[in-house]
Design an enzyme around this catalytic site. Structure first.
Site, mmCIF file in Angstrom:
data_model
loop_
_atom_site.group_PDB
_atom_site.id
_atom_site.type_symbol
_atom_site.label_atom_id
_atom_site.label_comp_id
_atom_site.label_asym_id
_atom_site.label_seq_id
_atom_site.Cartn_x
_atom_site.Cartn_y
_atom_site.Cartn_z
ATOM 1 N N GLU A 144 9.062 -4.477 10.561
ATOM 2 C CA GLU A 144 9.469 -3.165 10.040
ATOM 3 C C GLU A 144 10.006 -2.266 11.161
ATOM 4 O OE1 GLU A 144 6.789 -1.200 7.335
ATOM 5 O OE2 GLU A 144 7.943 0.659 7.392
ATOM 6 N N GLU A 152 -1.614 -5.647 8.408
ATOM 7 C CA GLU A 152 -0.820 -5.043 9.484
ATOM 8 C C GLU A 152 -1.437 -5.351 10.855
ATOM 9 O OE1 GLU A 152 -0.039 -0.887 8.951
ATOM 10 O OE2 GLU A 152 0.860 -1.178 6.971
ATOM 11 N N LYS A 179 -1.371 -9.280 2.730
ATOM 12 C CA LYS A 179 -0.637 -8.857 3.925
ATOM 13 C C LYS A 179 -1.547 -7.968 4.755
ATOM 14 C CE LYS A 179 3.039 -5.895 3.760
ATOM 15 N NZ LYS A 179 2.536 -4.736 4.553
ATOM 16 N N ASP A 237 -1.114 -6.009 -0.327
ATOM 17 C CA ASP A 237 -1.446 -5.381 0.947
ATOM 18 C C ASP A 237 -2.940 -5.139 1.044
ATOM 19 O OD1 ASP A 237 0.227 -4.744 3.068
ATOM 20 O OD2 ASP A 237 1.221 -3.121 1.973
ATOM 21 N N ASP A 242 0.846 -1.205 0.000
ATOM 22 C CA ASP A 242 0.000 0.000 0.000
ATOM 23 C C ASP A 242 0.880 1.254 0.000
ATOM 24 O OD1 ASP A 242 0.858 -0.206 2.607
ATOM 25 O OD2 ASP A 242 -1.118 0.045 3.520
ATOM 26 N N SER A 243 2.200 1.060 0.055
ATOM 27 C CA SER A 243 3.129 2.182 -0.164
ATOM 28 C C SER A 243 2.890 2.807 -1.542
ATOM 29 C CB SER A 243 4.582 1.712 -0.044
ATOM 30 O OG SER A 243 4.809 0.570 -0.847
HETATM 31 O O1 KIV Z 1 3.533 -1.146 1.616
HETATM 32 C C1 KIV Z 1 4.702 -1.542 1.635
HETATM 33 O O2 KIV Z 1 5.513 -1.267 0.754
HETATM 34 C C2 KIV Z 1 5.119 -2.372 2.765
HETATM 35 C C3 KIV Z 1 6.580 -2.595 2.927
HETATM 36 C C4 KIV Z 1 7.159 -1.419 3.588
HETATM 37 C C5 KIV Z 1 6.857 -3.847 3.670
HETATM 38 O O3 KIV Z 1 4.309 -2.778 3.534
#
Ligand code: KIV
Length: 296
Positions: A192, A125, A123, A93, A54-55
């Site tokens: 992280e 969090e 993924k 994510d 989600d970055s």
């Molecule tokens: O969203 C992302 O890029 C991440 C990484 C920082 C692991 O979750």
């Protein structure tokens, strides 16, 4: 096995492969990708896990943090990545707000990433407090990566991007989070921004692979945001980032050269132009000659 850019054969990765890698102490590589071209390159080079993080809210869409990105936007990018990947494990994510209301919502959204985007895993969090929801997603046959330590979706609550796990109480909580995720059945845990010593302890303690970002070299694998790796972030890098390339400089050089050539009428050249067949060219000449003779 697929044959990669470097000519080497790369194995098809699944969640069982990651477990084997941990047992064999064979390091796991993971990078983010958000589009077809980059995903294809990473896959052909032999990166094991491609994370549609989600970055992308910041790197691709220009948002200030990850909170605004939607399920629809994540799906759009995940589909493009999937089309570029043959061997790597594609992990998507779950964005902020897509699993916070409870297990039903989490399973529904996770299933969309599997069915519509062809994700291999999602993924999520959070540690102990998300373990139940994560367990329900796994019960729905969807592999899940956990993510603890600095969790960017919590930034408004925590007040910033800070290294986690520096006090004994925080270390205890991180260990409890990692163990809760292992019990819930996650395929891997992203660690992280935590001290190296804490990441090493968690990695030794749990049976599932740890993938570190700012968590030191003792994790089972390492992940970086591709834009950090190649300098496309327009911001100073965090301490843990190593810049392996300078895409900003290279794109800037290429675009500057294009601009200068166009302004100087040096691009395109004759060799970069299409031409008429000889017969048509001569016929056109005759027409143009007639027009000139008639003063048009
Ligand atoms: O969203 C992302 O890029 C991440 C990484 C920082 C692991 O979750």
């Amino acid at each position: 096995m697929g044959t990669a850019l470097d000519g080497a054969a790369h194995e098809k990765i699944n969640v069982a492969t990651l477990k084997e890698r941990k047992v064999r102490r064979h390091a796991i590589t993971c990078l983010t990708a958000y589009d077809y071209a980059v995903a294809r390159l990473l896959d052909e080079i032999g990166i094991d896990i491609i994370l549609v993080g989600d970055s992308l809210a910041m790197t691709m869409l220009g948002y200030e943090d990850t909170l605004s990105v939607t399920v629809e936007e994540m799906l759009h990018h995940a589909k493009a990545v999937r089309r570029g990947v043959k061997n790597a494990l594609v992990v998507v994510d779950m964005p902020y707000g897509s699993y916070h209301l409870g297990a039903e919502e989490a399973v529904r959204n996770a299933a969309r990433f599997m069915k519509e985007a062809g994700a291999d895993a999602v993924k999520i969090e959070g540690g102990e407090k998300r373990a139940e929801v994560i367990g329900r997603v796994i019960d729905a046959e969807i592999p899940v990566f956990g993510h603890i330590g600095l969790t960017p979706q919590s930034v408004r609550r925590t007040g910033g991007y800070k290294v986690q796990g520096k006090s004994m109480a925080e270390i205890d909580q991180l260990m409890a989070d990692a163990l809760a995720l292992e019990r819930a059945g996650v395929a891997a845990v992203v660690l992280e921004a935590i001290p190296r010593e804490v990441a090493a302890m968690i990695t030794a303690e749990i049976g599932v692979p740890t993938i570190g970002i700012g968590a030191g070299p003792d994790c089972d694998g390492q992940v970086l945001v591709i834009h950090d790796l190649v300098n496309l972030t327009f911001a100073p890098a965090a301490k843990f980032v190593r810049r392996y390339g300078d895409a900003a400089a290279e794109i800037g050089r290429a675009v500057g050269a294009f601009r200068a050539d166009v302004l100087a009428r040096k691009y395109p050249g004759d060799a970069e132009s299409y031409h008429l067949p000889e017969e048509t060219r001569r016929a056109l000449e005759v027409v143009l000659e007639r027009k000139r003779a008639l003063g048009r």
